[in-house]
Design a protein around this motif. Structure first.
Motif, PDB file in Angstrom:
ATOM      1  N   ASP A 299       0.862  -1.178   0.000  1.00  4.21           N
ATOM      2  CA  ASP A 299       0.000   0.000   0.000  1.00  4.21           C
ATOM      3  C   ASP A 299       0.897   1.226   0.000  1.00  4.21           C
ATOM      4  OD1 ASP A 299      -3.108  -0.516   0.766  1.00  4.21           O
ATOM      5  OD2 ASP A 299      -1.840  -2.093   1.593  1.00  4.21           O
ATOM      6  N   SER A 320      -7.436   9.151  -9.394  1.00  2.46           N
ATOM      7  CA  SER A 320      -7.802   7.744  -9.197  1.00  2.46           C
ATOM      8  C   SER A 320      -8.068   7.067 -10.536  1.00  2.46           C
ATOM      9  CB  SER A 320      -9.045   7.645  -8.309  1.00  2.46           C
ATOM     10  OG  SER A 320      -8.790   8.176  -7.025  1.00  2.46           O
ATOM     11  N   GLN A 345      -5.685  -1.410  -7.059  1.00  5.69           N
ATOM     12  CA  GLN A 345      -6.867  -0.623  -6.724  1.00  5.69           C
ATOM     13  C   GLN A 345      -6.427   0.708  -6.120  1.00  5.69           C
ATOM     14  OE1 GLN A 345      -9.572  -2.560  -4.046  1.00  5.69           O
ATOM     15  NE2 GLN A 345     -11.186  -1.057  -4.325  1.00  5.69           N
ATOM     16  N   VAL A 347      -7.788   3.799  -3.836  1.00  6.51           N
ATOM     17  CA  VAL A 347      -8.865   4.064  -2.883  1.00  6.51           C
ATOM     18  C   VAL A 347      -8.692   5.464  -2.310  1.00  6.51           C
ATOM     19  CG1 VAL A 347     -10.068   3.282  -0.815  1.00  6.51           C
ATOM     20  CG2 VAL A 347      -8.898   1.620  -2.272  1.00  6.51           C
ATOM     21  N   ASP A 348      -9.738   6.254  -2.427  1.00  5.12           N
ATOM     22  CA  ASP A 348      -9.761   7.575  -1.807  1.00  5.12           C
ATOM     23  C   ASP A 348     -10.167   7.399  -0.346  1.00  5.12           C
ATOM     24  OD1 ASP A 348     -10.185  10.153  -0.963  1.00  5.12           O
ATOM     25  OD2 ASP A 348     -11.849  10.567  -2.320  1.00  5.12           O
ATOM     26  N   LEU A 349      -9.227   7.624   0.572  1.00  3.26           N
ATOM     27  CA  LEU A 349      -9.469   7.447   2.003  1.00  3.26           C
ATOM     28  C   LEU A 349      -9.705   8.769   2.710  1.00  3.26           C
ATOM     29  CD1 LEU A 349      -6.731   4.773   2.754  1.00  3.26           C
ATOM     30  CD2 LEU A 349      -9.183   4.381   2.557  1.00  3.26           C
ATOM     31  N   TYR A 360      -3.242   0.404  -3.743  1.00  4.15           N
ATOM     32  CA  TYR A 360      -3.107  -0.956  -3.232  1.00  4.15           C
ATOM     33  C   TYR A 360      -2.678  -1.884  -4.354  1.00  4.15           C
ATOM     34  CZ  TYR A 360      -4.615  -5.618  -1.716  1.00  4.15           C
ATOM     35  OH  TYR A 360      -4.660  -6.957  -1.417  1.00  4.15           O
TER      36      TYR A 360
END
Length: 946
Positions: A299, A320, A345, A347-349, A360
């Protein structure tokens, strides 16, 4: 910190912005919610086909409210968001905001009964939910439209004036602790590690969920803390409210004023944290954790500007899209070609106050051996993004997909839809509460790319083999997870920083599936009006040798969309079930390697097999739908197996099983086992054994015996018979396909003996869990109705008894079992604080006691329950794909050949109407609790041995 111009908070929207973000609706009166007595300050941008009325206003106490009138709706709903969340929990009581979310509904000033709100909601065919997030807490519900005002009365009272008794706090604490224990997984362990590697002065470092250790079991102290927290933060000025109903906007406004005007104000509000998310020493670090039940992965986590500060540009979506692209020239295609990754992948956190982007990468064994090269490949691609010009079509394509998603939104129940709006009211100008995601630009693209550097990164390495993880040097305090943190060497950071774009890397090419909505790099209007005649029932459109297709024009659920559910049968009756599983997996992998552009354009498919046949579901927008559907079926029928594809399919099936066994809740794993038992399918461990001893030559030998196919299916949405017949003709012309009738094999469901059976199922999960199946004596229409009514009547009482009243389990429910021609129900529960014997005993006791509840029930009370069950059966549908799948399930359960009436729901409604209290009591005593009832108990002991 990067900030945006303050003009983004303007109350009205300029003509230029309207033209930019709604290119088809400049003068369309439906595109702006401009109702009676509503001035320019009340403008909301709505989608082209939206016929609802909107009005927003602020109550004298400060609550900002939005009412939505939908004359076509059969339900009412409300959602309230309080601007306080995990970030505001005091350090002495970590998880207090979450505990309060659970505790408020256990009695209030005007409704002191602890079992008041949820039964009222369920009685009126509704549901309710709550969730606590970083910076807010959300409460929402949905009921029949007739019950909206009374539901609002209770809803408001519980949130504004909860009693917070010590008894209810104790129950809420058990629920929170059970939720914490039930959600422990490798992923959550890593999440807590990352919280531990956050600036300790930033509230993101706080443990959010809470448990008995962080909240204390002293209910007297908790009552004081909860009361203080509620009085400090649950003030009207911190709240946004959305109410949706059939009534006019003026009537809905009157409801809101009546029910919410008395909410008090408070002194405190949620504020943006003043501290940075990470300390400088916490970036450019390598964090290594052990995740034995997951595949090894990397990650790359970058700290970026907060999401809400980027409106209206939505730069996160652009980044993204580019980092996560899977077509030629992408980062994914480069890393996959090296044999380093199996999955990528983005991912918007991020949230209201923080920005985080996670890349990821699931590693292969080769990738695990070349981690540094994988990371160098990532920064090579980022260099390409920085050094090359963004193609002219990129932004128009993203705008086109965003606008189309706005005009033709995903299927949602109103209660879920408005819950998102109530949160967005805290984040965006009122004009953009509905359309903020329909906007995108590259204005901040270059600025955001500056954050994607090795020095602004936390590198997380998840090992699934302890031997590959060096000696740990830190311990996360919540789950006592041992992990290792090291500062990345300057030479390594410089190497990655200087990585240059590879020759194969480039921006995505034009999306062919968007060609009809992009002209000269500008978004063109979409044709959104169906000219087809709506149908009440599906009709048989194709009935030829080897192919039967039903179609239904169904545009009242979703406009401009089509959904298909197909079953494909073959002639090879004697092959191993894993042949079809491998075949379906290879076909799907082949499809997804070629259909990424279709996916971006809103088209998607799934191909799977459980061993006896193949299931293909295809969903998406009407434009290009059948071109894409042809691609899907061509990919399936013209599959050319290879050794590499075979190996990947085996690995994917095993990976999916391992994921289910390690990450699913215990009750879900038992449910999976239950269905495989009833449908006579091989269990997961049996599949793993079969695959371990199965090679490519074995597969080819059996695969070659598949010579002919039969296709059956249902297609609904913006369709008519003519287009479905043309689609069928195209299928029949696929090279090499041979169709034949008579290949369908009826599903055989295991019939239990007239006795109680039980089976211990060893699981890796630490919780105790049960799946308690009760099967009908036969498939008569009367028994189908009786089991439907049983599930409807006992689901809420069982949940209340096991979870709320006795606090024995966290996951508790009663569901119908969806297998053909075998009416059944299953009661399930899962607990981290009760033994399996306790759960079984409590379930048996509940079933026995409910017979007495039935005996004491008046005829009027029974008829009310019966009416509720009938209404539930015939409730409004909100998802086109679910509607299609329900029709397909009904079709595949019948043994009748040729045309089919799709009348099961009507027949079941009639049968329910013929039930009276005496006949139901007799049925319940005989088939539910009788000595000859057909029962199967699957259970897992967990860590608490009986």
């Amino acid at each position: 910190m990067f900030t945006l111009p303050s003009k983004r908070f303007a109350k009205s929207i300029s003509a230029f912005m309207l033209m930019l973000f709604l290119p088809q609706a400049y003068a369309d009166t439906n595109s702006i919610a401009n109702q009676e007595q509503v001035g320019t300050d009340n403008i909301l941008i709505t989608s082209q086909l939206d016929e609802k009325s909107y009005l927003h206003f602020t109550l004298d106490n400060g609550i900002r409210a939005l009412v939505i009138s939908d004359k076509n709706s059969h339900v009412g709903a409300a959602s309230l968001v309080v601007n306080v969340g995990h970030y505001n929990s005091p350090k002495a009581y970590l998880g207090l905001a979450h505990l309060l979310e659970h505790a408020v509904f256990w009695g209030s000033k005007n409704f002191p009964n602890t079992n008041e709100f949820d039964p009222f909601i369920k009685k009126n065919q509704g549901w309710n939910n709550g969730s606590t997030r970083d910076s807010n807490t959300r409460y929402h519900f949905q009921v029949t439209h007739q019950a909206l005002d009374e539901a609002l009365h209770r809803f408001a009272d519980f949130i504004a004036w909860p009693l917070l008794s010590q008894a209810s706090i104790e129950k809420s604490l058990i629920a929170v602790d059970n939720e914490f224990n039930a959600r422990i997984s490798d992923w959550r362990k890593t999440l807590y590690v990352l919280q531990n590697e956050t600036n300790p002065k930033h509230p993101a470092s706080k443990f959010a969920i809470g448990n008995k250790s962080t909240l204390t079991t002293d209910t007297s102290a908790l009552k004081k803390a909860l009361t203080s927290f509620h009085q400090q933060y649950y003030g009207a000025q911190n709240m946004t409210l959305v109410v949706y109903g059939k009534e006019s906007i003026n009537d809905l406004k009157t409801m809101v004023i009546k029910r919410f005007s008395e909410f008090p104000k408070t002194k405190l509000s949620g504020q943006a944290p003043p501290e940075p998310l990470h300390l400088p020493s916490q970036l450019a670090t390598k964090i290594e954790v052990l995740a034995p039940s997951s595949n090894p992965s990397l990650d790359l986590r970058f700290e970026l500007p907060a999401n809400s500060s980027d409106f209206p540009h939505n730069t996160y979506r652009l980044i993204s899209h580019l980092l996560g692209h899977e077509a030629e020239g992408s980062l994914y295609s480069y890393l996959k070609a090296q044999g380093w990754i199996s999955h990528l992948q983005v991912v918007d956190l991020g949230s209201r106050y923080v920005g985080k982007l996670d890349l990821y990468l699931e590693l292969t064994n080769k990738g695990l051996m070349n981690k540094e090269s994988v990371i160098a490949g990532v920064f090579s691609y980022i260099d390409m993004l920085k050094s090359k010009q963004l193609p002219l079509w990129t932004i128009p394509e993203l705008q086109a997909t965003a606008i189309r998603a706005f005009n033709f939104p995903k299927a949602q129940e109103p209660g879920d839809w408005i819950s998102d709006i109530s949160e967005d009211m805290h984040l965006y100008p009122s004009s953009n509460w509905l359309n903020h995601q329909a906007q995108i630009s590259d204005s901040h693209f270059a600025e955001f790319l500056k954050y994607l550097t090795p020095n602004n990164m936390q590198l997380v390495i998840s090992h699934n083999d302890k031997s590959t993880l060096a000696k740990t040097n830190k311990i996360e305090p919540i789950l006592n997870t041992h992990y290792r943190v090291t500062q990345l060497e300057k030479a390594q950071l410089d190497h990655w920083s200087q990585a240059k774009a590879k020759p194969s890397m480039h921006f995505p090419k034009r999306n062919p599936f968007l060609a009809n909505v992009i002209t000269n790099n500008k978004v063109t209007p979409l044709n959104s009006t169906s000219k087809n005649q709506a149908q009440v029932k599906p009709s048989l459109s194709v009935n030829s040798e080897g192919m039967t297709l039903w179609s239904q024009n169904k545009t009242d659920i979703s406009k401009n969309k089509i959904s298909a559910s197909l079953r494909i049968y073959d002639n090879a009756n004697d092959i191993s079930p894993i042949v079809r599983m491998l075949f379906a997996n290879m076909a799907y992998t082949q499809l997804t390697s070629n259909d990424y552009f279709a996916h971006l354009a809103g088209l998607g498919a799934n191909i799977r097999s459980y061993g006896s046949d193949y299931i293909i579901n295809i969903n998406g927008y009407s434009e290009n739908y059948f071109d894409y559907a042809n691609l899907v079926l061509t990919s399936f029928f013209k599959l050319k197996p290879t050794q590499q594809a075979f190996d990947l399919a085996k690995q994917k099936i095993l990976s999916d099983i391992n994921y289910q066994q390690s990450q699913s809740h215990a009750y879900q794993q038992l449910e999976r086992r239950l269905y495989k038992t009833l449908l006579n399918k091989p269990y997961d461990n049996e599949i793993k054994t079969l695959l371990a001893n199965y090679n490519y030559q074995d597969f080819l030998t059996e695969f070659k015996t598949i010579q002919t196919y039969q296709i059956s299916g249902v297609i609904t949405g913006d369709v008519n018979t003519e287009v479905v017949q043309k689609f069928a003709t195209n299928i029949s012309h696929i090279d090499g396909i041979k169709l034949a009738s008579g290949l369908k094999q009826d599903t055989k469901v295991k019939q239990l003996a007239q006795s109680s059976q039980q089976e211990l199922v060893p699981l890796q999960h630490s919780d105790a869990a049960i799946n308690y199946l009760i099967q009908s004596q036969d498939n008569s229409l009367q028994n189908q109705a009786m089991y439907h009514l049983t599930q409807s009547m006992i689901a809420r009482p069982y949940h209340y008894s096991i979870r709320d009243e006795q606090s024995l389990a966290y996951f508790v429910d009663v569901d119908k079992v969806y297998v053909p021609n075998s009416p059944s129900i299953v009661l399930f529960s899962q607990s981290g604080n009760s033994s399996v014997d306790t759960l079984i005993s409590a379930t048996n006791k509940f079933l026995t006691n409910y017979a007495r509840t039935l005996a004491n029930m008046s005829e009027g009370e029974f008829q009310a329950q019966l009416t509720l069950s009938i209404n539930k059966l015939n409730s409004a549908e909100f998802s086109l794909s679910r509607h299609t799948n329900a029709l397909a399930t009904e079709l595949y359960a019948t043994t009748k050949q040729g045309d089919y009436a799709f009348d099961k729901k009507e027949k079941l409604t009639t049968a329910l109407g013929n039930i009276n209290k005496a006949s139901f009591e007799q049925f319940y005593r005989q088939q539910i609790i009788g000595n000859n009832s057909k029962r199967l108990l699957l259970y897992s002991q967990g860590k608490l041995k009986s």
